[in-house]
Motif scaffolding. Structure first.
Motif, PDB file in Angstrom:
ATOM      1  N   SER A 170       0.821  -1.201   0.000  1.00 37.30           N
ATOM      2  CA  SER A 170       0.000   0.000   0.000  1.00 37.30           C
ATOM      3  C   SER A 170       0.863   1.263   0.000  1.00 37.30           C
ATOM      4  O   SER A 170       0.630   2.196  -0.773  1.00 37.30           O
ATOM      5  CB  SER A 170      -0.930  -0.040   1.213  1.00 37.30           C
ATOM      6  OG  SER A 170      -1.694   1.130   1.283  1.00 37.30           O
ATOM      7  N   LEU A 171       1.895   1.282   0.844  1.00 40.01           N
ATOM      8  CA  LEU A 171       2.794   2.443   0.901  1.00 40.01           C
ATOM      9  C   LEU A 171       3.527   2.630  -0.426  1.00 40.01           C
ATOM     10  O   LEU A 171       3.697   3.750  -0.912  1.00 40.01           O
ATOM     11  CB  LEU A 171       3.822   2.259   2.031  1.00 40.01           C
ATOM     12  CG  LEU A 171       3.289   2.372   3.460  1.00 40.01           C
ATOM     13  CD1 LEU A 171       4.361   1.954   4.462  1.00 40.01           C
ATOM     14  CD2 LEU A 171       2.824   3.818   3.744  1.00 40.01           C
ATOM     15  N   ALA A 172       3.944   1.497  -1.031  1.00 36.59           N
ATOM     16  CA  ALA A 172       4.700   1.578  -2.284  1.00 36.59           C
ATOM     17  C   ALA A 172       3.815   2.100  -3.415  1.00 36.59           C
ATOM     18  O   ALA A 172       4.222   2.974  -4.188  1.00 36.59           O
ATOM     19  CB  ALA A 172       5.263   0.200  -2.639  1.00 36.59           C
ATOM     20  N   LEU A 173       2.597   1.580  -3.499  1.00 38.48           N
ATOM     21  CA  LEU A 173       1.690   2.020  -4.564  1.00 38.48           C
ATOM     22  C   LEU A 173       1.300   3.481  -4.357  1.00 38.48           C
ATOM     23  O   LEU A 173       1.192   4.248  -5.319  1.00 38.48           O
ATOM     24  CB  LEU A 173       0.456   1.115  -4.627  1.00 38.48           C
ATOM     25  CG  LEU A 173       0.739  -0.348  -4.991  1.00 38.48           C
ATOM     26  CD1 LEU A 173      -0.553  -1.163  -4.973  1.00 38.48           C
ATOM     27  CD2 LEU A 173       1.428  -0.465  -6.349  1.00 38.48           C
ATOM     28  N   ASP A 174       1.097   3.874  -3.081  1.00 37.33           N
ATOM     29  CA  ASP A 174       0.777   5.274  -2.787  1.00 37.33           C
ATOM     30  C   ASP A 174       1.881   6.208  -3.264  1.00 37.33           C
ATOM     31  O   ASP A 174       1.609   7.310  -3.732  1.00 37.33           O
ATOM     32  CB  ASP A 174       0.609   5.478  -1.268  1.00 37.33           C
ATOM     33  CG  ASP A 174      -0.812   5.226  -0.829  1.00 37.33           C
ATOM     34  OD1 ASP A 174      -1.693   5.100  -1.694  1.00 37.33           O
ATOM     35  OD2 ASP A 174      -1.042   5.146   0.398  1.00 37.33           O
ATOM     36  N   ARG A 175       3.100   5.751  -3.100  1.00 32.55           N
ATOM     37  CA  ARG A 175       4.216   6.615  -3.507  1.00 32.55           C
ATOM     38  C   ARG A 175       4.188   6.868  -5.017  1.00 32.55           C
ATOM     39  O   ARG A 175       4.363   7.997  -5.475  1.00 32.55           O
ATOM     40  CB  ARG A 175       5.541   5.956  -3.106  1.00 32.55           C
ATOM     41  CG  ARG A 175       6.719   6.777  -3.501  1.00 32.55           C
ATOM     42  CD  ARG A 175       7.903   6.492  -2.624  1.00 32.55           C
ATOM     43  NE  ARG A 175       9.117   6.903  -3.305  1.00 32.55           N
ATOM     44  CZ  ARG A 175      10.302   6.909  -2.751  1.00 32.55           C
ATOM     45  NH1 ARG A 175      10.449   6.515  -1.503  1.00 32.55           N
ATOM     46  NH2 ARG A 175      11.361   7.293  -3.431  1.00 32.55           N
ATOM     47  N   ALA A 176       3.945   5.809  -5.816  1.00 35.74           N
ATOM     48  CA  ALA A 176       3.839   5.980  -7.268  1.00 35.74           C
ATOM     49  C   ALA A 176       2.612   6.819  -7.611  1.00 35.74           C
ATOM     50  O   ALA A 176       2.677   7.759  -8.408  1.00 35.74           O
ATOM     51  CB  ALA A 176       3.764   4.614  -7.949  1.00 35.74           C
ATOM     52  N   GLU A 211      10.651   7.688  -9.802  1.00 29.78           N
ATOM     53  CA  GLU A 211      10.124   6.668  -8.884  1.00 29.78           C
ATOM     54  C   GLU A 211      10.068   5.313  -9.577  1.00 29.78           C
ATOM     55  O   GLU A 211       9.105   4.558  -9.413  1.00 29.78           O
ATOM     56  CB  GLU A 211       8.708   7.065  -8.424  1.00 29.78           C
ATOM     57  CG  GLU A 211       8.600   8.453  -7.822  1.00 29.78           C
ATOM     58  CD  GLU A 211       9.186   8.539  -6.408  1.00 29.78           C
ATOM     59  OE1 GLU A 211       9.697   7.507  -5.915  1.00 29.78           O
ATOM     60  OE2 GLU A 211       9.137   9.632  -5.831  1.00 29.78           O
ATOM     61  N   LEU A 212      11.100   5.001 -10.347  1.00 30.22           N
ATOM     62  CA  LEU A 212      11.070   3.831 -11.231  1.00 30.22           C
ATOM     63  C   LEU A 212      10.596   2.537 -10.560  1.00 30.22           C
ATOM     64  O   LEU A 212       9.673   1.891 -11.062  1.00 30.22           O
ATOM     65  CB  LEU A 212      12.440   3.647 -11.895  1.00 30.22           C
ATOM     66  CG  LEU A 212      12.538   2.569 -12.962  1.00 30.22           C
ATOM     67  CD1 LEU A 212      11.634   2.875 -14.150  1.00 30.22           C
ATOM     68  CD2 LEU A 212      13.982   2.434 -13.454  1.00 30.22           C
ATOM     69  N   VAL A 235       6.207  10.674 -17.477  1.00 34.12           N
ATOM     70  CA  VAL A 235       7.553  10.136 -17.729  1.00 34.12           C
ATOM     71  C   VAL A 235       8.495  10.577 -16.612  1.00 34.12           C
ATOM     72  O   VAL A 235       9.301   9.780 -16.118  1.00 34.12           O
ATOM     73  CB  VAL A 235       8.095  10.595 -19.101  1.00 34.12           C
ATOM     74  CG1 VAL A 235       9.537  10.125 -19.284  1.00 34.12           C
ATOM     75  CG2 VAL A 235       7.226  10.063 -20.227  1.00 34.12           C
ATOM     76  N   ASP A 236       8.363  11.836 -16.178  1.00 33.73           N
ATOM     77  CA  ASP A 236       9.232  12.330 -15.099  1.00 33.73           C
ATOM     78  C   ASP A 236       9.017  11.528 -13.813  1.00 33.73           C
ATOM     79  O   ASP A 236       9.980  11.176 -13.127  1.00 33.73           O
ATOM     80  CB  ASP A 236       8.956  13.817 -14.835  1.00 33.73           C
ATOM     81  CG  ASP A 236       9.439  14.702 -15.991  1.00 33.73           C
ATOM     82  OD1 ASP A 236      10.215  14.209 -16.832  1.00 33.73           O
ATOM     83  OD2 ASP A 236       9.016  15.872 -16.049  1.00 33.73           O
TER      84      ASP A 236
END
Lengths: 238, 238
Positions: free
Chosen positions: A71-77, A113-114, A107-108
């Motif tokens: 959840s935290l990772a997806l929120d960051r993206a 946040e690749l 793209v940025d």
């Protein structure tokens, strides 16, 4: 092989319950690395503890479990992408300019946040967290399709371009970058956003008319001859 | 949900050891469906037998094992792409025309062999079969990058387009189609290859100069107004 990634300050809204060794952003970075390597379903908290070289209990000091890390990772993206969307909505100007802003901004975010965007693009909707992320992506795509349609009405986009197909191709083009882009391997200094927007909006073909978008420089400045030997597959090799 | 797909005749080079119920192309089609759903590593011969509703031994009547199924499936995608490559090499004409032929042909193969190409694009090089497939993809990408470079030398492609980045973006654009394209969901009758080539070579932006590639029809023929409501995420939903 890189068990301890540097702490990153941009994990929006993440509490920073301090503990020597790893802070939450570092744990999250390693978790995302593992999720991308093995898949979210294929990664256990034991795997994560192993990669970090700490006990599982030390991870539970930071999060309630694997799903909170996802959840935290997806929120960051998504928060990066949502900021681009909000800026685009607030922008004055014709739809085509706003669409280009949306694409360039996406793209940025992808570049910045690749690993987080890579994870987002692999989400398939198996859990509530994943379905919520997909719904936020869907709103993003709807907005892009609306801009394509508006730009076509303005006469700024070829009228033969189907709005939905075009929106999907545009984001397909942007999203495909996660398959090959590695920051350390960038051979040139050009902006990836510029390259994507030039291809998508103006096309590769040289424009020879007086309204040409080409600068009036020499006709060909590309590096001289010889086959290109270093091309890699569009997907990751190995 | 569709345990028995129709037999297909184009599994190049596949021996057809007959047995009532399933022929090899049908077994292969179901295997590829499973590989794409669960990943190759996550699919067992037991899973495949379960989906087919037959005993594992009946599958071994057709193939030596899971890796032969993977090999046959990847060959099917690659032989389609190799045929496009061979036709492109044999083609007379400027590099940009040949590049466009290569891209359009790749989209056609992707449409015709969607599950097989999807599998090919997910291969990560974990086995000898996968590494051989990646090597064949690499040759394909090298050829595309050479064509981009030649077209830039001819002055037909914008000189600011980096050949490697351009080749990757072109194939990224093509390959991204597997993420959303479903033959049954096609809303319009336009060729997907045409849509991709129009975007990649001429760009979305209307050309207003006298050398415009636009037909001299009405300025806007897009469907009238209203937000687009049916857009899906660029990735598969659910």
């Amino acid at each position: 092989m890189v068990p301890h990634l540097p702490a990153q300050d941009r994990t929006a809204g993440a509490p920073r319950r301090g503990r020597p060794g790893y802070d939450l952003p570092s744990v999250l970075a390693v978790a995302v690395e593992l999720f991308n390597e093995r898949g979210y379903d294929g990664t256990s908290m034991r795997d994560l503890a192993g990669r970090l070289g700490i006990a599982k209990s030390a991870i539970y000091h930071h999060v309630t479990g694997k799903e909170e890390l996802l959840s935290l990772a997806l929120d960051r993206a998504l928060s990066g992408l949502s900021a681009v969307l909000a800026r685009t909505r607030a922008l004055d100007g014709p739809a085509i300019t706003r669409l280009e802003h949306l694409i360039r901004g996406s793209v940025d975010v992808l570049e910045a946040e690749l690993p987080y965007v890579t994870l987002l693009l692999r989400v398939r909707g198996n859990t509530e967290v994943e379905r919520a992320a997909l719904e936020r992506r869907r709103a993003f795509d709807r907005f892009a399709a609306e801009l394509v349609q508006a730009a076509a009405r303005d006469g700024d986009i070829r009228p033969d371009a189907d709005a939905l197909v075009t929106a999907r191709l545009l984001f397909g083009l942007v999203n495909s970058i996660v398959e090959w882009y590695r920051p350390s391997r960038r051979a040139d200094d050009g902006s990836l956003g510029d390259a994507v927007c030039a291809l998508a909006f103006d096309g590769l073909r040289t424009r020879k008319g007086p309204d040409s978008v080409m600068a009036t420089g020499p006709a060909v400045t590309a590096a001289p001859g010889g086959p290109v030997r270093s091309a890699r597959p569009a997907g990751p090799d190995q």
